[in-house]
Design a protein around this motif. Structure first.
Motif, PDB file in Angstrom:
ATOM      1  N   ALA A  26       0.819  -1.208   0.000  1.00  0.00           N
ATOM      2  CA  ALA A  26       0.000   0.000   0.000  1.00  0.00           C
ATOM      3  C   ALA A  26       0.855   1.261   0.000  1.00  0.00           C
ATOM      4  O   ALA A  26       0.613   2.190  -0.782  1.00  0.00           O
ATOM      5  N   GLN A  29       2.568   1.668  -3.468  1.00  0.00           N
ATOM      6  CA  GLN A  29       1.656   2.035  -4.553  1.00  0.00           C
ATOM      7  C   GLN A  29       1.142   3.460  -4.413  1.00  0.00           C
ATOM      8  O   GLN A  29       0.796   4.098  -5.412  1.00  0.00           O
ATOM      9  N   LEU A  30       1.124   3.982  -3.197  1.00  0.00           N
ATOM     10  CA  LEU A  30       0.657   5.352  -2.981  1.00  0.00           C
ATOM     11  C   LEU A  30       1.799   6.366  -2.977  1.00  0.00           C
ATOM     12  O   LEU A  30       1.599   7.529  -2.653  1.00  0.00           O
ATOM     13  N   THR A 200      -4.104  -2.660   5.162  1.00  0.00           N
ATOM     14  CA  THR A 200      -3.936  -1.835   3.969  1.00  0.00           C
ATOM     15  C   THR A 200      -4.531  -0.453   4.165  1.00  0.00           C
ATOM     16  O   THR A 200      -3.911   0.570   3.812  1.00  0.00           O
ATOM     17  N   ALA A 204      -2.371   3.002   4.143  1.00  0.00           N
ATOM     18  CA  ALA A 204      -2.699   3.995   3.110  1.00  0.00           C
ATOM     19  C   ALA A 204      -3.006   5.350   3.745  1.00  0.00           C
ATOM     20  O   ALA A 204      -2.611   6.400   3.231  1.00  0.00           O
ATOM     21  N   ARG A 221      -8.916   8.773   0.165  1.00  0.00           N
ATOM     22  CA  ARG A 221      -8.081   8.097  -0.828  1.00  0.00           C
ATOM     23  C   ARG A 221      -7.813   6.653  -0.422  1.00  0.00           C
ATOM     24  O   ARG A 221      -7.849   5.736  -1.258  1.00  0.00           O
ATOM     25  N   ARG A 224     -10.754   4.461  -1.247  1.00  0.00           N
ATOM     26  CA  ARG A 224     -10.810   4.162  -2.685  1.00  0.00           C
ATOM     27  C   ARG A 224      -9.793   3.094  -3.050  1.00  0.00           C
ATOM     28  O   ARG A 224     -10.078   2.196  -3.862  1.00  0.00           O
ATOM     29  N   TYR A 225      -8.625   3.184  -2.449  1.00  0.00           N
ATOM     30  CA  TYR A 225      -7.567   2.218  -2.734  1.00  0.00           C
ATOM     31  C   TYR A 225      -7.988   0.813  -2.292  1.00  0.00           C
ATOM     32  O   TYR A 225      -7.818  -0.165  -3.029  1.00  0.00           O
ATOM     33  N   PHE A 249      -2.772   5.406  -7.959  1.00  0.00           N
ATOM     34  CA  PHE A 249      -3.341   6.174  -6.865  1.00  0.00           C
ATOM     35  C   PHE A 249      -2.354   7.190  -6.287  1.00  0.00           C
ATOM     36  O   PHE A 249      -2.741   8.017  -5.494  1.00  0.00           O
TER      37      PHE A 249
END
Length: 250
Positions: A26, A29-30, A200, A204, A221, A224-225, A249
């Motif tokens: 997480a 990816q962010l 996660t 995030a 956010r 949404r992730y 994202f």
């Protein structure tokens, strides 16, 4: 600093669906940089937890000291803590950080139903709640912590996750430290593959806070992730499988 530095204090999941493995996915990816202080090693898959080996508290603190001294920290995420002694040691070390947001996910039971914290460890969560910017319990965890008033007495904002609620529509409710309430409602995503949702979400949120986002925006956010990750679950394992890894994202 071009990238948010997120310190994850949590246990390892050998199945890769939750714990530090999910946290790293997480944060990465962010757009953050994930660092870890492992509190426990688990033998775990989609069917349950077969074994837990706690990391000695002094080694947990050594991991924290190592990255704090060299790389620095913009936000902290706390997940599975391992033991009451570790909870107290982690709280004492985090108290020395100045102005760093802390997201505490009070992990007690895995998605498969395996216990990950005993009564003594849960009691020791008070020291961590005293320091937290945000605490993110699901409904059973909130009840085990004594309810909303008991958590808010420690001072943090509180995100009550509605995934254990009934019905087609679920509500996540944020109570800010000043009492302001923000709610998000969404349709339940029907899937067995929900392993790692709490880990996660908390990581995030911590990433957003480390990037300078407001708490409501970080949560929005992160939600949404997680919803995108649930939709992308690859269907691995015979039980509660891991989510997928969404992109785009950051």
């Amino acid at each position: 600093m071009s990238v948010a530095r997120i310190l994850i204090i949590a246990g390892s999941d050998s199945g890769g669906g939750a714990g530090i493995q999910a946290d790293i996915k997480a944060v990465t990816q962010l757009g953050g940089h994930a660092m870890t202080a492992m509190t426990a090693i688990t033998a775990q898959n989609t069917l349950g937890v077969q074994g837990v080996h706690a990391v000695p508290p002094e080694m947990v603190i050594a991991q924290m000291d190592s990255v704090i001294a060299d790389i620095g920290v913009d936000a902290v995420k706390i997940g599975m803590i391992g033991s009451a002694v570790t909870a107290q040691a982690v709280a004492e070390r985090l108290a020395r950080l100045d102005g760093v947001p802390i997201v505490f996910d009070p992990v007690m039971v895995s998605t498969s139903g395996s216990a990950l914290a005993d009564e003594g460890t849960i009691a020791a969560f008070h020291a961590l709640m005293d320091l937290a910017t945000l605490v993110t319990p699901n409904l059973p965890e909130l009840a085990a912590l004594g309810g909303e008033a008991a958590v808010r007495a420690h001072g943090p904002a509180l995100l009550v996750k509605g995934g254990h609620g009934e019905g087609r529509l679920l509500t996540d409710r944020l109570v800010m430290a000043d009492g302001e309430v923000v709610e998000w409602e969404g349709a339940r995503i029907e899937t067995l593959h929900t392993h790692g949702t709490g880990c996660t979400l908390a990581s995030a949120i911590a990433t957003g806070l480390g990037q300078g986002m407001s708490l409501p925006d970080s949560i929005a956010r992160a939600r949404r992730y997680v919803r995108a990750a649930l939709e992308l679950a690859p269907g691995l394992g015979a039980g509660h499988g891991p989510m997928g890894v969404p992109h785009g994202f950051a």
